[in-house]
Scaffold this active site. Structure first.
Site, PDB file in Angstrom:
ATOM      1  N   HIS A   1       0.932  -1.316   0.098  1.00 25.14           N
ATOM      2  CA  HIS A   1       0.076   0.142   0.139  1.00 25.14           C
ATOM      3  C   HIS A   1       0.843   1.320   0.120  1.00 25.14           C
ATOM      4  O   HIS A   1       2.044   1.088   0.327  1.00 25.14           O
ATOM      5  CB  HIS A   1      -0.843   0.083   1.157  1.00 25.14           C
ATOM      6  CG  HIS A   1      -2.185  -1.096   1.045  1.00 25.14           C
ATOM      7  ND1 HIS A   1      -2.836  -1.110   1.844  1.00 25.14           N
ATOM      8  CD2 HIS A   1      -2.265  -1.981   0.163  1.00 25.14           C
ATOM      9  CE1 HIS A   1      -3.961  -1.984   1.530  1.00 25.14           C
ATOM     10  NE2 HIS A   1      -3.417  -2.624   0.637  1.00 25.14           N
TER      11      HIS A   1
ATOM     12  N   GLU B   1       1.242   3.726   1.957  1.00 20.08           N
ATOM     13  CA  GLU B   1       1.758   3.881   3.307  1.00 20.08           C
ATOM     14  C   GLU B   1       3.444   3.222   3.599  1.00 20.08           C
ATOM     15  O   GLU B   1       4.275   3.700   4.081  1.00 20.08           O
ATOM     16  CB  GLU B   1       1.104   3.766   4.539  1.00 20.08           C
ATOM     17  CG  GLU B   1      -0.230   4.608   4.399  1.00 20.08           C
ATOM     18  CD  GLU B   1      -1.476   4.110   3.888  1.00 20.08           C
ATOM     19  OE1 GLU B   1      -2.423   4.366   4.180  1.00 20.08           O
ATOM     20  OE2 GLU B   1      -1.226   3.207   2.843  1.00 20.08           O
TER      21      GLU B   1
ATOM     22  N   ALA C   1     -24.040   9.959 -26.851  1.00 20.71           N
ATOM     23  CA  ALA C   1     -23.411  10.886 -28.137  1.00 20.71           C
ATOM     24  C   ALA C   1     -24.895  11.425 -28.919  1.00 20.71           C
ATOM     25  O   ALA C   1     -25.627  10.564 -29.297  1.00 20.71           O
ATOM     26  CB  ALA C   1     -22.811   9.949 -29.148  1.00 20.71           C
TER      27      ALA C   1
ATOM     28  N   SER D   1     -27.375   5.358 -36.467  1.00 20.65           N
ATOM     29  CA  SER D   1     -26.859   6.330 -35.597  1.00 20.65           C
ATOM     30  C   SER D   1     -25.444   6.485 -35.792  1.00 20.65           C
ATOM     31  O   SER D   1     -24.486   6.964 -35.077  1.00 20.65           O
ATOM     32  CB  SER D   1     -26.815   5.593 -34.097  1.00 20.65           C
ATOM     33  OG  SER D   1     -26.254   4.602 -34.086  1.00 20.65           O
TER      34      SER D   1
ATOM     35  N   ARG E   1     -13.805   2.713 -22.471  1.00 22.82           N
ATOM     36  CA  ARG E   1     -13.823   1.320 -22.684  1.00 22.82           C
ATOM     37  C   ARG E   1     -12.703   0.765 -21.983  1.00 22.82           C
ATOM     38  O   ARG E   1     -12.786  -0.606 -21.441  1.00 22.82           O
ATOM     39  CB  ARG E   1     -13.989   0.869 -23.948  1.00 22.82           C
ATOM     40  CG  ARG E   1     -15.349   1.031 -24.698  1.00 22.82           C
ATOM     41  CD  ARG E   1     -15.563   0.520 -26.208  1.00 22.82           C
ATOM     42  NE  ARG E   1     -16.707   0.736 -26.628  1.00 22.82           N
ATOM     43  CZ  ARG E   1     -17.187   0.344 -27.863  1.00 22.82           C
ATOM     44  NH1 ARG E   1     -16.073  -0.264 -28.605  1.00 22.82           N
ATOM     45  NH2 ARG E   1     -18.146   0.625 -28.299  1.00 22.82           N
TER      46      ARG E   1
ATOM     47  N   THR F   1     -29.874  -2.989 -29.087  1.00 22.01           N
ATOM     48  CA  THR F   1     -28.648  -2.181 -29.629  1.00 22.01           C
ATOM     49  C   THR F   1     -27.556  -2.884 -30.307  1.00 22.01           C
ATOM     50  O   THR F   1     -27.297  -2.440 -31.269  1.00 22.01           O
ATOM     51  CB  THR F   1     -27.954  -1.565 -28.489  1.00 22.01           C
ATOM     52  OG1 THR F   1     -28.852  -0.586 -27.738  1.00 22.01           O
ATOM     53  CG2 THR F   1     -26.735  -0.634 -28.840  1.00 22.01           C
TER      54      THR F   1
ATOM     55  N   ARG G   1     -10.186  -0.469 -29.298  1.00 20.73           N
ATOM     56  CA  ARG G   1      -9.468  -0.178 -30.334  1.00 20.73           C
ATOM     57  C   ARG G   1      -8.680   0.876 -30.072  1.00 20.73           C
ATOM     58  O   ARG G   1      -8.909   2.105 -29.565  1.00 20.73           O
ATOM     59  CB  ARG G   1     -10.178   0.073 -31.676  1.00 20.73           C
ATOM     60  CG  ARG G   1      -9.377   0.529 -32.967  1.00 20.73           C
ATOM     61  CD  ARG G   1     -10.245   0.796 -33.909  1.00 20.73           C
ATOM     62  NE  ARG G   1     -10.749   1.951 -33.841  1.00 20.73           N
ATOM     63  CZ  ARG G   1     -12.112   2.342 -33.661  1.00 20.73           C
ATOM     64  NH1 ARG G   1     -12.855   1.265 -33.513  1.00 20.73           N
ATOM     65  NH2 ARG G   1     -12.610   3.716 -33.381  1.00 20.73           N
TER      66      ARG G   1
ATOM     67  N   GLU H   1     -23.433   1.638 -22.795  1.00 16.68           N
ATOM     68  CA  GLU H   1     -23.412   1.978 -24.446  1.00 16.68           C
ATOM     69  C   GLU H   1     -24.824   1.368 -24.688  1.00 16.68           C
ATOM     70  O   GLU H   1     -24.575   0.361 -25.134  1.00 16.68           O
ATOM     71  CB  GLU H   1     -22.191   1.737 -25.202  1.00 16.68           C
ATOM     72  CG  GLU H   1     -20.965   2.566 -24.413  1.00 16.68           C
ATOM     73  CD  GLU H   1     -20.062   2.328 -25.697  1.00 16.68           C
ATOM     74  OE1 GLU H   1     -20.065   2.595 -26.862  1.00 16.68           O
ATOM     75  OE2 GLU H   1     -18.685   2.032 -25.132  1.00 16.68           O
TER      76      GLU H   1
ATOM     77  N   SER I   1     -33.951   4.170 -17.712  1.00 14.96           N
ATOM     78  CA  SER I   1     -34.271   3.057 -16.807  1.00 14.96           C
ATOM     79  C   SER I   1     -33.261   3.205 -15.849  1.00 14.96           C
ATOM     80  O   SER I   1     -33.517   3.237 -14.574  1.00 14.96           O
ATOM     81  CB  SER I   1     -34.557   1.876 -17.209  1.00 14.96           C
ATOM     82  OG  SER I   1     -34.709   0.868 -16.337  1.00 14.96           O
TER      83      SER I   1
END
Length: 366
Positions: free
Chosen positions: A52, A54, A156, A170, A187, A199, A210, A297, A305
């Site tokens: 850690h 410290e 977007a 889109s 990502r 989607t 990528r 996405e 929702s």
């Protein structure tokens, strides 16, 4: 070095960590200042299971002096007081009789009770509640306090808030530079990408990572598919089903699959209502599987929702310099409900950024 400077230094040290290397642990930085105000030790948590912050700071300080009884250690997050993959940092602080501990942000983990233990051993403790230290560990605080993954929404849209035209096309609204930003900064820095089966079918998305050189990297994908329509109707016909070696596709459905699944595909049973998935029904399982930070996405229904269920934690909104001006175009948000202004969702702006000609607004949900 002043206290303000020391805290800022510790926070900046913490930011050096690659979150993919430390998750589910938080970002932590530590600095040690001697009685003359000189920096004698520093460190940050670099790898899950490794030392850690410290520990690094104390080891470095001991190379300059064997006596830390007049020193102050500044930590961006409360030192651990429990055994995990490493021993408690608070014991090391007590062992070396450090005079004072200044904590920029308290740890929400109930296992951590360092302040009381330090004070019992005569060590002075000051908690400053630094906002930037808390924001740095947004994901960790979500995991600990809400017992669920930290969700990031990516949208977007055109200036008039449309994410697709009337025919649901889109590709592409945002610029090449904005899309590369999503790969490099979103990502690449989450445990999984979440979307809906609609989607995936509409966009024919592979949801890989990528890099700027064009190299493709696998990504874990979570697909909300109540009736497992992708597996039954579209199996192996979509880009998402590319051969995987290190990642998985997690389907969230209302019922178990009727077919045997390959090793790289798993199914989680969730609760659904008229507006879709009830996210609280799958929260514990996602954490158990190691999905602590998830990028969403998807389309307007899933995004809306999540917001309605108070599940979204951050929003990255890319606004393109274009207008569709069509009521038939697809809006980025909106449920079939009547919401009054007193029930509006409030956000806090974290950052604005110009990417090519797109405007990026980064928000945190309050």
């Amino acid at each position: 070095m002043t206290q303000k400077e020391a805290i800022e230094y510790a926070i900046n040290l913490a930011k050096k960590a690659n979150e993919n290397e430390i998750r589910p642990n938080p970002f932590v930085g530590a600095v040690i200042i001697d009685h003359e105000g000189q920096l004698i030790g520093e460190g940050y948590h670099q790898k899950l299971g490794g030392p850690h912050a410290e520990v690094y700071a104390i080891e470095q300080a001991l190379q300059k002096t064997s006596d830390l009884s007049q020193a102050t250690i500044y930590v961006s997050l409360e030192p651990c007081s429990h055994y995990g993959k490493t021993p408690p940092c608070v014991d090391l602080i007590i062992q070396h009789k450090i005079k004072k501990v200044v904590i920029a942000s308290l740890d929400p983990n109930p296992k951590v009770a360092s302040v009381a233990k330090l004070m019992e051993h005569g060590i002075e403790v000051e908690v400053v509640d630094d906002v930037s230290a808390t924001l740095l560990n947004d994901r960790f605080f979500t995991n600990q306090l809400k017992n669920r993954p930290h969700y990031i929404l990516k949208l977007a849209s055109t200036i008039d808030g449309k994410i697709a035209d009337y025919a649901k096309n889109s590709q592409w609204i945002s610029s090449v530079a904005s899309r590369q930003f999503v790969h490099d900064h979103l990502r690449a820095n989450v445990d999984a990408i979440m979307t809906s089966y609609k989607t995936l079918v509409q966009d024919q998305a592979s949801l890989t990572i990528r890099n700027t050189g064009g190299a493709i990297q696998e990504a874990n994908v979570i697909v909300i598919d109540k009736n497992l329509e992708l597996l039954e109707k579209q199996y192996e016909s979509l880009p998402i089903f590319y051969p995987r070696t290190t990642t998985k596709i997690i389907f969230i459905s209302a019922n178990p699959p009727s077919i045997q699944l390959p090793e790289n595909i798993e199914c989680i049973i969730g609760t659904f209502n008229e507006q879709g998935l009830v996210f609280s029904s799958i929260a514990a399982k996602l954490l158990e599987l190691g999905y602590y930070k998830i990028l969403t996405e998807a389309g307007s229904q899933l995004n809306s929702s999540m917001i309605q269920q108070n599940t979204a934690d951050e929003l990255y909104w890319f606004i393109a310099p274009s207008i569709l001006n069509d009521l038939n175009a697809v809006p980025m948000l909106g449920l079939d409900t009547k919401i009054t202004l007193d029930k509006k969702v409030q956000l806090s702006l974290i950052e604005t950024k110009l990417i090519d000609q797109d405007v990026l607004l980064h928000y945190r949900f309050n």
